[in-house]
Each structure stands twice: as C-alpha cells, then as structure tokens.
Design a protein around this motif. Structure first.
Motif, PDB file in Angstrom:
ATOM      1  N   SER B 210       0.826  -1.212   0.000  1.00 36.98           N
ATOM      2  CA  SER B 210       0.000   0.000   0.000  1.00 36.98           C
ATOM      3  C   SER B 210       0.857   1.258   0.000  1.00 36.98           C
ATOM      4  CB  SER B 210      -0.914   0.023   1.220  1.00 36.98           C
ATOM      5  OG  SER B 210      -1.622  -1.175   1.297  1.00 36.98           O
ATOM      6  N   ALA B 282      -6.793   0.504  -1.214  1.00 42.00           N
ATOM      7  CA  ALA B 282      -5.813  -0.449  -0.684  1.00 42.00           C
ATOM      8  C   ALA B 282      -6.299  -1.031   0.638  1.00 42.00           C
ATOM      9  CB  ALA B 282      -4.459   0.223  -0.501  1.00 42.00           C
ATOM     10  N   GLU B 283      -6.893  -0.180   1.477  1.00 44.76           N
ATOM     11  CA  GLU B 283      -7.372  -0.663   2.776  1.00 44.76           C
ATOM     12  C   GLU B 283      -8.578  -1.586   2.619  1.00 44.76           C
ATOM     13  OE1 GLU B 283      -5.964   2.920   5.773  1.00 44.76           O
ATOM     14  OE2 GLU B 283      -7.992   2.927   4.944  1.00 44.76           O
TER      15      GLU B 283
END
Lengths: 263, 342
Positions: B210, B282-283
């Motif tokens: 990330s 990304a999370e």
C-alpha cells in the motif's frame, strides 16, 4: 591630490578589456544568423565605454560574450590580458529587466553574489553599505513585487555593485524606466562609477544617454554589427545635458546611424 | 456613531470585502439575532428528540438531545457576549447561518428516522446511532484513523520526495529526461489502483504494498509539475546567477527549486487527492486496518451507522490534510501576493 588619489584607485579597481576580432552567429532553425562581424575595441581600466547601435544589431550579444555567458564563434576576449572563459563575478551584468528573484527580499537579492560565491558572512557590512548607496536601506525587507520599476533596477544595480566588479556591464539598464527616473539614475550612475572606478560597458540606443555618461562612444552598424566609429567624449563630469559640444557629437552620431535628416 | 464604523472596518479587515456573510450585518448589534436563531434551531433538535418515543430501539437518544441542548446554550451565550469576544466573536458570527441550517437539518433527520420511521432501516440510521458509534466504538474507530493516517503520511511523504527529486532531475538534466521521460509516460497515466494485484504479491506485506501504491499515486503528479516548473524558469534567472558566480548546484537549489515552487504545490495537491483514493482502495482490498477497512467491515455487517460515522471522519481528515497543505503553501509562497505597491 584628490585627482591623483582617484586615479590610483581607478588603476586598481577597473580592469582593461580587449575585444579582438569577435565574430558570432546564431543558428535559427536551419539558417545561420550572423550577429557580430570582426568587432574589435579596447577599454582602458576605469573607462566608461558606451556601445551604440540600431535595435537588434547584436550589442547585447556582445555583452553576453564579454560576461562569459556564451563563448564567441571566433576571436578572443581578454580581461586584464587573461582570456575570458566563463562568467565571473569580476564582470557583472545589469540587464534591461531587473530580474530580481521574487521569492527573495531586497536584501537577499543583493546578497545573491556573496551567497553564490560562499562569502556571505564576510560581506554583510558591504551589503548594507551598497543598499544605502542606492538609497534602499529602508526597503531591505521588502519583496520585489512591492517595488517600483526604478527601485527594482536600483536593487539590480546594488546586486551587481556588492561584488565590487572590475568591469560593470550594463545592458540598457535604464531602457524601461520613465524619463524622470532615468535622468536621475544616469546622474547616479556617473557618481557611482567615479567613486568605485570600475570599467563600464554600457549598451544603449539612447544617444543622449551615451553622451552624458561615457568617455567613449562606439557606434555599431546594422546586423551583423561592425564598429562604425569610435568617438572620444572629452568632457569633464558632471556634464551638462545642453552642452553645445555634446549636441554637435549627437548630430554626428545620429548621422552615422542614418538619422541626420531629422536634425 | 464612531464605534460602529470602527467595528465595521474591523469586520472588513477580518474577512475581506468580498465575503460578507448575512450574519455580519447583524453581528454589530449588542445581541446577535442570528446567534439566537442558531440557538433556537439547536434547541429544536433537543425538542424533536425528546418529543416522543423512538420508533426503533436507540440507546443514545437522550445523550443526543442533551448534546444538542449544550450546543444551543453555547450559541446563546456567545450571542449575548457578541462583540466583546473580539476575533472569536467574528469567527462565530461568520458561521452562525451554517449553524442554523445544521440544526434544522439534524432536527429533520431525527424526525424522519427515529421519530416517524419514514426512511427504511438499516440504510438510514438516526443521528443518535452515529453518536453511539462515536461513543461506544471509539477504540476501533480511533485505531482505524491512526492506521490510515500512518499509512497515508508514509506513502505520501515517500511519493512526494521521489516525485520532487525526479521532477527536478528531468527538468534540469537532458540525459535524465531522456531516460525517465518514456518510463514516466508509460507508467504515470496508469491509475495506481491498477497495480493493486501485482503489488500485493510482489511486496512482502500488504502494508508495504500500500505504501508503494500511495507513493506511486503521489509521485506522478508531483514529478510532472515539478518538472514543468523547473523547465519554465526564465533563462534570465540563470544568467543573473551565473554572472554572480553561481555553481550548477547553487542554480538548482537557489534558483530552479524556489522558482518552481508554485508548480510543485499544484502537483502536491493533485498527488494528495490521488493518494486518498488509493489509500481507501488499498485498505478495502488488502490491509487489515484503517478507515477503508472499517468501511468495508461495517458494510459487511450492515452496520450503516458505523459506515456513515467513518465516512464523516474520513472526510474531515481529507479536508484537514488539504487545508494543512494550503496553509504551508500560503506561508512558503507569500512572496507571490502582490498587494502593496510603493
């Protein structure tokens, strides 16, 4: 005594300049544009030489070569007998635009040379002195956008003078100023030059300005520039703008520039 | 009356003549009518919340009602104090119209959800449900915020530094431009999220993957704008510095970089926006922490109140980051403002 002392100071402060057979050209797209054609002249230490010529004849190019910003295509340039190989703070240019760095205060702009040469600390007092000399001490912390055109050009002059140049190169530095500011600054230039004794090279297309300031006026032809005439101006300073001898010289120079019909 | 004209001048100095809010006309009075109206509107929130029982089962209705009452009381006190508060009073006066609208909005929201049940659940929870999230799920939400901030700052800082260095290099050196330019052209326009699958197996952890993606999203606009900033520095600046004895290193540090600064900040701003998008994606896709993950988790459990609560926090963080960037820019680029001329 005073005159002698001044002469001694001149001899140490100003450098001689030899311009020997300089030719230069630019490549614009595929065409070759000749700007200087075998230009030769010498300036004695402490002399004030004005370069006069029609617009776009290549005078400014000559100044860039003397400053060392570009190498000439042919010929040689010497400062005190030593070939000029690149820019050096002993030859400082004042351009037509003040070109101050807008993110720096007036003082920091003046300090640019010492800072670039790594001698900022030693020059602190000199920076304040030069600011006072051009009458801008109270504007030391101002930013360039807060200055008038004349003030900005004065800062540019101070930025040059702080380096104690041996040759001061002036590329129409008063060209964009209003006429009153211009006259004032012409007188200031004369007294600065007399006090410091540097050799001065001034490009201008103002005949009166050249005659008011210079020891010698070199007249250039149209592009490619050639030296058309080299006229001494033997008049003591401060000069009077209405001087009949200067008026006669002006008539002569305007004739060389092909403008005699109007006078 | 000399006092009134003086305070008018002060008001103008404060916000500028172009942004006079409706409340400012009234703020000169000893008691601000707009402030009283704001107080009333928040008292309205309290009244609606306490007027009747909730349709559903909400545990924080009373807290919500009294909280609104506290806001109403504060607005009332500030209105009474009025001009005596000085700058804080002006700050408040400028925002009172918004406070009124917020109060009215909250009252309406409360009415159509908890009190009348007109909006379908679980999609439209009442405001007290969000309050419940903030009060009872504080730990998890706080940890998510921290994780997101940490990831964002790391990735953004790395991307900004790399973008800055690359941009200056290709703006300055022709040979650096020759090699970097095609790569930039090939990789840059690709949305950083397209790298997601590749990044997650190339990198040892989803966290480092990330960081890579956020840095990539930041670096591209920063590079391009730094480069164009450096390339557009007038050559006369270099001429001046060179005749004064500047070395190439001095020209880069003291001429090219400061002159390119306004462009750079545009790049940093664009990079910030792009990196937020990548952070959240990304999370949601890989990292097991952060606000994006929290959102995903809340949606999985149909915990819509948690989702809204997290969205509000996220929005505050993003706009806070942009405000911070603008503050830094205004400070560094204050030389650009042409106000006073002698």
């Amino acid at each position: 005594m005073v005159a002698l002392a001044q002469q001694v100071q001149h001899a140490t402060a100003g450098a001689s300049l030899e311009v020997d057979n300089i030719s230069h050209h630019f490549a614009i797209e595929d065409r070759r544009l000749d700007v200087l054609d075998k230009v030769s002249f010498r300036a004695a230490p402490g002399e004030f030489v004005a370069l006069l010529g029609p617009s776009g004849c290549g005078k400014s190019t000559l100044l860039r070569l003397v400053a060392g910003l570009e190498p000439p295509a042919a010929g040689s340039l010497k400062e005190d007998g030593i070939a000029i190989a690149g820019p050096d703070p002993s030859r400082v240019v004042v351009f037509q635009d003040p070109t101050l760095f807008p993110w720096r205060t007036v003082r920091d702009n003046v300090a640019l040379g010492p800072e670039a040469q790594g001698g900022l600390k030693a020059k602190r007092a000199r920076i304040d002195e030069v600011l006072a000399l051009v009458g801008l001490s109270s504007f030391a912390k101002a930013l360039p956008h807060q200055l008038s055109g004349g003030m900005a050009q004065r800062v540019a002059l101070a930025r040059a003078l702080v380096n104690d140049p041996r040759i001061l190169i002036l590329d129409e530095p008063l060209g964009k100023l209003d006429s009153l500011t211009r006259l004032t600054m012409q007188s200031e230039l004369v007294s600065l030059w007399q006090r410091a004794g540097f050799t001065t090279l001034l490009v201008t297309h103002d005949v009166e300005e050249a005659l008011f300031l210079a020891n010698r006026v070199i007249v250039f032809s149209d592009r490619p520039a050639q030296v058309k005439a080299d006229l001494p101006v033997d008049k003591p300073y401060p000069r009077h703008r209405g001087d009949p001898d200067l008026a006669e010289l002006r008539r002569q120079i305007l004739g060389l520039l092909g403008l005699d019909a109007t006078w | 009356m000399p006092t009134s004209s003086a305070s008018r001048a002060a008001t103008f100095d404060e916000t500028g003549p172009t942004e006079t809010s409706p409340a400012q006309a009234v703020s000169r009075l000893p008691v601000s009518g707009w402030g009283i109206a704001a107080s009333a509107s928040w008292l309205g929130v309290t009244a609606v919340s306490l007027a009747r029982d909730d349709v559903g089962d909400w545990s924080r209705t009373a807290t919500f009602a009294y909280g609104a009452a506290v806001v109403a009381l504060a607005a009332f006190v500030v209105s009474l104090a009025g001009a005596r508060l000085g700058q804080a009073g002006t700050w408040f006066a400028h925002r009172t119209p918004w406070l009124i609208v917020l109060g009215l909005g909250l009252a309406l929201w409360e009415l159509v959800t908890a009190k009348l049940g007109w909006l379908p659940l679980p999609f439209f929870p009442p405001p007290q449900a969000l309050l419940e999230v903030y009060l009872d799920d504080f730990g998890k939400l706080g940890a998510s915020v921290l994780a997101s901030v940490k990831l964002q700052i790391s990735g953004y800082a790395i991307g900004a530094v790399i973008g800055f260095l690359t941009g200056v290099s290709i703006g300055w050196s022709r040979s650096a431009g020759y090699w970097v330019h095609p790569v930039l052209r090939f990789i840059g326009p690709l949305p950083a999220t397209a790298w997601l699958p590749v990044a997650f197996f190339l990198f040892p952890s989803s966290w480092s993957a990330s960081i890579f993606l956020i840095a990539l999203a930041t670096a591209f606009p920063v590079t391009v704008l730094t480069w164009s900033g450096v390339a557009s520095v007038p050559s006369s600046y270099y001429d001046v510095a060179r005749t004064l004895g500047a070395t190439p290193w001095f020209l880069i540090r003291k001429v090219a970089v400061p002159a390119a600064m306004p462009h750079m900040f545009v790049g940093l701003f664009m990079g910030l926006g792009a990196s937020f998008a990548v952070l959240v994606v990304a999370e949601m896709m890989g990292v097991k922490a952060g606000l994006g993950w929290y959102l995903q988790w809340a949606q999985g459990w149909a915990a819509y109140a948690n989702m809204y609560a997290a969205l509000i926090v996220m929005s505050l963080l993003c706009s806070g980051a942009i405000t911070l960037l603008f503050k830094v820019r205004d400070r560094l680029l204050s030389w650009q403002k042409g106000v006073v001329k002698w």
